[in-house]
Design an enzyme around this catalytic site. Structure first.
Site, PDB file in Angstrom:
ATOM      1  N   CYS A 127      32.397 114.664  67.475  1.00 60.35           N
ATOM      2  CA  CYS A 127      30.950 114.563  68.040  1.00 60.35           C
ATOM      3  C   CYS A 127      29.936 113.696  66.906  1.00 60.35           C
ATOM      4  O   CYS A 127      29.341 113.117  67.415  1.00 60.35           O
ATOM      5  CB  CYS A 127      30.412 116.007  67.999  1.00 60.35           C
ATOM      6  SG  CYS A 127      31.295 117.194  67.326  1.00 60.35           S
TER       7      CYS A 127
ATOM      8  N   GLU B 190      26.445 121.375  73.363  1.00 56.39           N
ATOM      9  CA  GLU B 190      26.453 120.019  72.401  1.00 56.39           C
ATOM     10  C   GLU B 190      27.250 119.144  73.357  1.00 56.39           C
ATOM     11  O   GLU B 190      28.439 119.144  73.538  1.00 56.39           O
ATOM     12  CB  GLU B 190      27.014 120.446  71.147  1.00 56.39           C
ATOM     13  CG  GLU B 190      26.851 119.471  70.142  1.00 56.39           C
ATOM     14  CD  GLU B 190      28.114 119.336  69.329  1.00 56.39           C
ATOM     15  OE1 GLU B 190      28.753 120.044  68.733  1.00 56.39           O
ATOM     16  OE2 GLU B 190      28.695 118.163  69.561  1.00 56.39           O
TER      17      GLU B 190
ATOM     18  N   GLY C  97      31.314 119.692  74.548  1.00 56.26           N
ATOM     19  CA  GLY C  97      32.091 118.916  75.366  1.00 56.26           C
ATOM     20  C   GLY C  97      31.500 117.743  75.948  1.00 56.26           C
ATOM     21  O   GLY C  97      30.609 117.232  75.246  1.00 56.26           O
ATOM     22  N   SER C  98      31.609 117.423  77.216  1.00 52.16           N
ATOM     23  CA  SER C  98      31.144 116.147  77.857  1.00 52.16           C
ATOM     24  C   SER C  98      29.980 116.309  78.369  1.00 52.16           C
ATOM     25  O   SER C  98      29.358 117.449  78.613  1.00 52.16           O
ATOM     26  CB  SER C  98      32.194 115.624  78.920  1.00 52.16           C
ATOM     27  OG  SER C  98      31.992 116.732  80.015  1.00 52.16           O
TER      28      SER C  98
ATOM     29  N   GLY D 276      29.910 117.842  81.896  1.00 51.53           N
ATOM     30  CA  GLY D 276      30.470 119.247  81.959  1.00 51.53           C
ATOM     31  C   GLY D 276      29.024 120.257  81.466  1.00 51.53           C
ATOM     32  O   GLY D 276      28.778 121.065  82.208  1.00 51.53           O
ATOM     33  N   GLY D 277      28.444 119.629  80.515  1.00 49.11           N
ATOM     34  CA  GLY D 277      27.299 120.450  79.946  1.00 49.11           C
ATOM     35  C   GLY D 277      26.194 120.496  80.942  1.00 49.11           C
ATOM     36  O   GLY D 277      25.530 121.600  81.197  1.00 49.11           O
TER      37      GLY D 277
ATOM     38  N   GLU E  28      28.176 106.704  74.817  1.00 43.12           N
ATOM     39  CA  GLU E  28      29.210 107.211  74.047  1.00 43.12           C
ATOM     40  C   GLU E  28      30.517 106.780  74.553  1.00 43.12           C
ATOM     41  O   GLU E  28      31.029 106.902  75.770  1.00 43.12           O
ATOM     42  CB  GLU E  28      29.359 108.740  73.947  1.00 43.12           C
ATOM     43  CG  GLU E  28      30.340 109.139  73.195  1.00 43.12           C
ATOM     44  CD  GLU E  28      30.416 110.826  73.132  1.00 43.12           C
ATOM     45  OE1 GLU E  28      30.596 111.498  71.858  1.00 43.12           O
ATOM     46  OE2 GLU E  28      30.618 111.478  74.246  1.00 43.12           O
TER      47      GLU E  28
ATOM     48  N   LYS F 246      35.926 130.991  77.880  1.00 46.86           N
ATOM     49  CA  LYS F 246      36.631 130.332  78.657  1.00 46.86           C
ATOM     50  C   LYS F 246      37.496 129.475  77.903  1.00 46.86           C
ATOM     51  O   LYS F 246      36.942 128.410  77.424  1.00 46.86           O
ATOM     52  CB  LYS F 246      35.609 129.464  79.674  1.00 46.86           C
ATOM     53  CG  LYS F 246      36.204 129.047  81.062  1.00 46.86           C
ATOM     54  CD  LYS F 246      37.479 128.302  80.980  1.00 46.86           C
ATOM     55  CE  LYS F 246      37.333 126.956  81.226  1.00 46.86           C
ATOM     56  NZ  LYS F 246      38.465 126.082  81.006  1.00 46.86           N
TER      57      LYS F 246
END
Ligand code: NAP
Length: 533
Positions: A307, A271, A247-248, A251-252, A398, A190
């Site tokens: 990251c 991650e 990503g965020s 989202g994860g 974060e 994606k």
């Protein structure tokens, strides 16, 4: 390298070896330096196209998973060659879509092709198979043992979500894709909406390698569109057997939830967020200048969009700490602003700074000058006390970008409590003179072992080496599965599962666990490694 054959970008989905226009909402990448929208537009994939890509991947799996390790390695090497052949066209598109400098574009291209070649080498050597043989012990008392043989086999089609902050190395042909293909899994990416053209170029390079190497149609697809529509449909599709994501946290977790509520739940390797604490032990203050240089470089590199960016600096107050704080603040104030990757990331960075600025338990020490150009990251440094940090979990959240929080502790005990209190992290660093502070260092290391994927001694966390011993993982929320890494050759293990063959005749066995070991790989034979000759 000069591009010999310019590739026309046409904004289509790449579904197996063919291209199709999508028919959902059009998305365009934006040049973050100028705010200008870039052509072509990419219409999002529709549901039928998602299903088609998944079905092709399923059909390709049977052939692809049975390719020999040598042939699969050659395919990965060919992808690397095809990416290199994109030459200047790829470099220019990368710069235009990311706002990152040419050096970074070239560095990331090198890292991407290097990863593909590393996985090629890794599978050629058979390391990922974990070939293990326990031969029959027919005379064993009280009962005989039959022959058992273990190897690793691929999971099936994998969906990869390209990351915004590494348009090449963590995107279409990045570490997740390279490790899944190396494992023998077809991949559907994606594409990240921030770098659509870069994605299309790399997607076409992969298809070209598929055709040259005769890999089955459906080994790779690249779909564009919104994560909450196309991404969710992909995760829900019954043909998909695993997910790689960077990503965020939001989202994860959304992807994890969908994957776990399927009729057949599947593993998600996400991650997500990490503030990568750096602990300065008392003896680290012997060389303040090298701490200042190393920390600022690690914090501001790439506008802090890594990251492993160091978002927390912890030390016990002493006679030298004011000097350190002043030196760090002086450099931050003079730091130039840098362009962030997307307007979303910039807005979420500004929201993070404003959240910290409003928090009464924190003091803003320094911020670099503002700029009227779009999406400019102002580096920022805040400070608080150990007590405040321990009493407010908001302070450990974060802020993705070049912002860091100094935590001044009163005692060693408080420093240890901070190491204990933090959430899971990708990295934890400590600085000290190696002959001093040994007892405290060992206690901090012992706490970090429970949280992080990588512990760093007298260095800073950015700059993740792609090597066999790397662990780019860590306890939640750094990742959704602390047993894994998304960088380094063992990243392949995420997309493999062990299988045991009991009492099998030789002709039915996979090559890596046959007695005559045709590929000459290392096998664990009756408890002892039998090296290849
Ligand atoms: P993101 O918003 O998590 O998006 C990453 C990918 O996941 C995109 O392709 C996105 O699709 C897709 N996605 C998002 N939400 C989804 C959902 N509910 N279901 C399915 N797919 C979904 O991350 P980002 O765009 O890279 O950056 C946004 C923020 O993430 C940053 O501000 C930063 O805070 C954080 N971030 C952290 C790291 C890290 O390593 N710690 C790295 C990058 C970003 P769309 O194309 O629709 O967006």
């Amino acid at each position: 390298m000069i591009t010999l054959n310019m590739i026309k970008l046409n904004g289509n989905q790449i579904i197996g070896n063919s291209e199709q226009p999508g028919n959902e909402a059009v998305i365009k990448s934006t040049n973050p330096l100028t705010g200008q929208q870039l052509d072509p537009g990419y219409k999002g994939a529709n549901k039928a196209q998602v299903n088609e890509a998944c079905l092709l991947a399923k059909n390709a799996f049977d052939t692809y998973r049975n390719t020999s390790l040598k042939i699969r390695a050659e395919f990965l090497e060919e992808i690397a060659n095809e990416i290199e052949n994109l030459g200047d066209q790829l470099t220019k598109k990368f710069i235009e879509e990311s706002g990152l400098p040419e050096g970074r574009a070239k560095g990331e291209t090198g890292r991407t092709v290097g990863q593909l070649r590393m996985f090629a080498n890794h599978i050629k050597n058979g390391f990922a198979t974990n070939a293990t043989i326990d031969t029959a012990l027919l005379d064993r008392k009280p009962s005989a043992r039959t022959d058992h043989r273990l190897t690793n086999i691929p999971l099936g089609p994998i969906v990869v979500f390209g990351a915004s902050n590494f348009p090449l190395a963590f995107s279409v042909a990045g570490g997740d894709t390279a490790s899944a293909l190396a494992a023998g899994c077809p991949v559907i990416v994606k594409g990240h909406s921030a770098h659509l053209g870069t994605s299309e170029l790399v997607g076409k390079a992969i298809i070209s390698a598929i055709k040259k190497c005769g890999m089955p149609n459906g080994t790779f697809s690249l779909l564009f569109g919104s994560g909450s529509i196309v991404g969710q449909e992909l995760v829900s599709n019954k043909e998909i057997k695993g997910i790689g994501f960077t990503g965020s946290r939001k989202g994860g977790l959304a992807i994890l939830k969908t994957a776990q509520s399927r009729k057949e739940p599947i593993p998600v390797y996400a991650e997500m967020s990490s503030i990568n604490p750096v602990f300065l032990l008392p003896s680290a203050f012997e060389n303040i200048q090298s701490i200042v240089d190393g920390f600022i470089n690690s914090l501001t590199m790439g506008a802090g969009q890594f990251c492993t960016n160091p978002g927390l600096l912890v030390f016990i107050e002493n006679n030298e700490s004011q000097k350190l704080i002043k030196s760090l603040s002086d450099v931050i104030v003079k730091t130039n602003t840098q362009t962030m990757l997307t307007e979303n990331i910039y807005n979420s960075y500004c929201a993070g700074l404003s959240r910290l600025e409003k928090n009464k338990k924190i003091k803003l020490l320094a911020k670099s000058n503002s700029s009227t150009e779009p999406n400019q990251c102002q580096a920022a440094l805040f400070e608080t006390t150990g007590k405040n940090f321990l009493s407010d979990t908001d302070l450990a959240e974060e802020v993705f970008g070049a912002s860091s929080l100094i935590v001044k502790c009163e005692t060693e005990y408080e420093m240890e409590e901070i190491a204990k209190s933090i959430e899971g992290q990708l990295t934890g660093s400590l600085h000290l003179n190696k002959d001093q502070d040994e007892k405290l260092a060992k206690r901090i290391i012992s706490q970090l072992e429970l949280k992080v994927g990588r512990i760093i001694f007298n260095q800073f966390p950015t700059g993740v080496e792609v090597c066999n011993a790397m662990v780019h993982g860590g306890v939640y929320p750094a990742t959704s599965d602390s047993r894994s890494t998304s960088v380094g050759s063992t990243a392949i293990n995420r997309f493999l599962r062990p299988i045991c063959y009991q009492n099998f005749p030789q002709t039915y066995l996979r090559d890596e666990i046959k007695d005559h070991n045709p590929n000459n790989i290392t096998q664990l034979l009756n408890g002892e490694y039998k090296s290849s000759t």
